[in-house]
Design a protein around this motif. Structure first.
Motif, short mmCIF file in Angstrom:
data_model
loop_
_atom_site.label_atom_id
_atom_site.label_comp_id
_atom_site.label_asym_id
_atom_site.label_seq_id
_atom_site.Cartn_x
_atom_site.Cartn_y
_atom_site.Cartn_z
N ILE A 1 20.96 -33.95 -14.09
CA ILE A 1 19.98 -33.12 -14.53
C ILE A 1 18.65 -33.49 -14.25
O ILE A 1 17.84 -34.14 -14.15
CB ILE A 1 19.91 -33.69 -16.65
CG1 ILE A 1 21.46 -33.34 -16.68
CG2 ILE A 1 19.34 -32.07 -16.88
CD1 ILE A 1 21.22 -32.84 -18.19
N TRP B 1 23.12 -30.35 -12.46
CA TRP B 1 22.41 -28.98 -13.16
C TRP B 1 21.21 -29.34 -13.15
O TRP B 1 20.46 -29.73 -12.80
CB TRP B 1 22.83 -29.70 -15.43
CG TRP B 1 24.29 -28.81 -15.31
CD1 TRP B 1 25.14 -28.48 -15.09
CD2 TRP B 1 24.40 -29.53 -16.82
NE1 TRP B 1 25.59 -28.66 -16.24
CE2 TRP B 1 25.44 -28.84 -17.07
CE3 TRP B 1 23.65 -29.69 -17.89
CZ2 TRP B 1 26.50 -28.99 -18.24
CZ3 TRP B 1 24.31 -30.10 -19.48
CH2 TRP B 1 25.15 -29.65 -19.19
N LEU C 1 16.08 -34.34 -23.27
CA LEU C 1 17.24 -34.92 -21.98
C LEU C 1 16.73 -36.24 -21.72
O LEU C 1 17.32 -37.02 -21.54
CB LEU C 1 16.22 -34.02 -20.83
CG LEU C 1 16.43 -32.90 -20.55
CD1 LEU C 1 15.80 -31.44 -19.65
CD2 LEU C 1 18.22 -32.07 -20.63
N LEU D 1 24.66 -39.80 -17.67
CA LEU D 1 24.10 -38.43 -17.11
C LEU D 1 22.76 -39.60 -16.47
O LEU D 1 21.74 -40.65 -17.01
CB LEU D 1 22.64 -37.91 -18.32
CG LEU D 1 24.11 -36.91 -18.99
CD1 LEU D 1 23.40 -36.32 -20.18
CD2 LEU D 1 24.98 -35.45 -18.22
N SER E 1 20.26 -39.34 -21.71
CA SER E 1 20.31 -39.39 -20.53
C SER E 1 20.09 -40.63 -20.05
O SER E 1 19.73 -41.87 -20.88
CB SER E 1 19.15 -38.87 -19.26
OG SER E 1 18.93 -37.95 -19.59
#
Ligand code: ADP
Ligand code: G6P
Length: 483
Positions: A314, A354, A368, A277, A372
């Motif tokens: 993201i 996303w 998050l 991510l 990530s």
């Protein structure tokens, strides 16, 4: 010892009213999120705007709004729709913001916006003076209130006033284009101490003072005739322990207590066999380089196709200043770019980006940050950028790679990050690859140094340093006469 009065355009709380009910949420943006910790711990009151116009607050709820604000030692300043239009959307965000971030083509010079700016700065001045007692210290924040220090000084010549500029101060050649440049500088010089995030911003300011107002500068002191004004750089930190503790809790909490976002992140990692991510978090602002970042990511997938289905961006963008045309255009551009890249590369099992266009609770930000592998932060100009610091502080096992634009104030302190030029497309693309392939030992080595630095120069230390320097100016202050 008196109290400290903090003044900023926006309070750290945002009031919303729906169905005649008041809802209080935290404000987003570096100033509010950073300064809140200092405010919560000390004996200060904070004067500012709730985010609603006076017309939007029904008369029967006005007392309750004030009460809610006072629960957090905040005093709301009431602004009409017209004032918000001319002062906030107008002069603050269509003149000063773009100009100070070197977006000359977005900068408007409208006399009616300037008038609105002066009127609202006066309104803030009245709100401050009303609550000011002898021995109090005043700390004014940011570009919306550049005239306020001088206004307060004229009413209360002996008060101690600090000013902190949270955005870049541009070079003299850019600043001089402003028709009201003298008034702005005089406004700031009403302070005893003026703080900037970096030494460069401070030098730009001092040069403008020297060239435009012809005041003598001695190292970091401005002699304005009857007073000496000091300037200095104080790079703002974060509440390191708050982020660290939240990340520790995130790691130890049982799976069953995970937030919906965390569950989704875990599920997708499982299904896609450990897709990596890449995270980006900002207000949706043209200074943040968001559109270019998406383009670079799209080009990355094209140039290194082996990464398709192995990585996901993201992107969290908070709506910001939505009445300003450039922000509306950017929203459209970002929507289109995200759609184009997802349309081009998506497979049944994988969506390359996303995208969330909203604010998120603190808990989800932590999810998050912690999940990530890479943070991609690419502003074309940014006073500081706290997101970069927040990301590093939540990396409990010390892994994770920060890619950071050299145009962010934070880059001066975070040399161990992968530093990029946000206009160098190829460099961003290759740096994404480098980040994804960086050996863990190297990540850990870099992050340990960064974390030590962030822990040492936290937001508490930042505020303490500024306040100590401000108090020291009292000793050297001479009697004030109007400039
Ligand atoms: P700026 O001050 O220009 O907005 P910073 O990176 O310095 O940029 O600060 C942004 C702050 O807002 C950070 O503290 C970050 O955690 C917070 N923030 C950013 N995006 C969101 C979001 N979507 N939801 C909640 N908070 C956010
Ligand atoms: C930046 C500015 C702050 C501002 C914040 C959010 O951090 O330096 O002064 O409060 O952005 O912007 P907004 O216009 O919503 O207050």
């Amino acid at each position: 010892m008196g109290k400290t009065i903090i003044i900023s355009n926006r309070l750290p709380l945002q009031i919303n009213i729906s169905d005649n009910k008041i809802e209080v949420t935290p404000s987003v943006g570096g100033l509010a999120t950073g300064l809140k910790s200092f405010h919560q711990e000390g004996d200060s009151i904070w004067i500012g705007w709730t985010g609603l116009s006076s017309e939007e607050i029904p008369e029967d709820l006005q007392d309750e709004v004030e009460k809610k604000a006072m629960e957090q030692n905040c005093v709301p300043v009431s602004l009409t729709t017209d004032e918000i239009e001319r002062f906030y959307y107008g002069f603050s965000n269509r003149t000063i913001w773009p100009l100070f971030h070197y977006f000359m083509e977005y900068t408007e010079f409208q006399p009616e916006h300037w008038e609105g700016y002066k009127t609202v700065n006066k309104k803030y001045c009245e709100a401050v003076v009303e609550r000011l007692d002898d021995g109090d210290t005043v700390w004014v924040h940011d570009y919306q209130l550049l005239l306020l220090p001088e206004m307060i000084r004229k009413k209360k010549p002996n008060v101690t006033i600090g000013f902190f500029n949270h955005i870049p101060f541009p070079s003299y050649e850019v600043f001089r284009t402003l028709p009201w440049r003298e008034e702005i500088l005089r406004g700031m010089l009403g302070s005893d101490l003026i703080g900037f995030h970096t030494y460069d911003y401070e030098r730009h300011f001092l040069r403008s003072v020297n060239r435009i107002l012809r005041h003598d500068i001695n190292f970091n002191s401005v002699n304005i005739g009857n007073r000496i004004v000091k300037s200095d750089s104080f790079p703002m930190g974060i509440d390191y322990n708050k982020f660290r503790d939240a990340a520790l809790e995130h790691r130890t909490k049982p799976r069953s207590e995970n937030t919906d976002i965390q569950k989704k992140l875990d599920y997708h990692k499982y299904v896609t066999r450990n897709t990596k991510l890449i995270l980006s978090i900002d207000r949706l602002d043209y200074t943040k380089g968001i559109a270019n970042r998406i383009r670079a990511y799209g080009y990355f997938l094209e140039k290194y196709p082996e990464y398709q289905e192995k990585v996901r961006l993201i992107m969290l963008a908070v709506p910001s200043r939505t009445n300003v045309p450039q922000y509306q255009l950017l929203k459209k551009e970002v929507d289109e770019l995200v759609g184009r890249i997802n349309g081009k590369f998506a497979t049944v099992n994988w969506t390359p980006i996303w995208y969330f266009y909203r604010s998120m609770p603190f808990e989800n930000l932590i999810d998050l940050y912690c999940s990530s592998e890479v943070a991609l932060i690419t502003p074309t100009r940014d006073g500081m950028n706290l997101v970069a610091k927040e990301y590093i502080s939540t990396r409990i096992d010390n892994t994770g790679v920060l890619i950071l634009s050299e145009m962010a104030g934070a880059a001066h302190e975070l040399n161990e990050a992968l530093i990029i030029n946000p206009n160098n497309f190829e460099q961003i693309v290759d740096t994404i690859k480098q980040a994804l392939e960086m050996p863990e030992e190297e990540q850990i080595r870099r992050n340990k140094v960064l974390q030590r630095r962030l822990k040492r120069y936290s937001v508490e230390k930042w505020a303490e340093d500024f306040m100590t320097n401000l108090k020291n100016t009292r000793k050297t202050r001479k009697a004030f006469k109007t400039i």
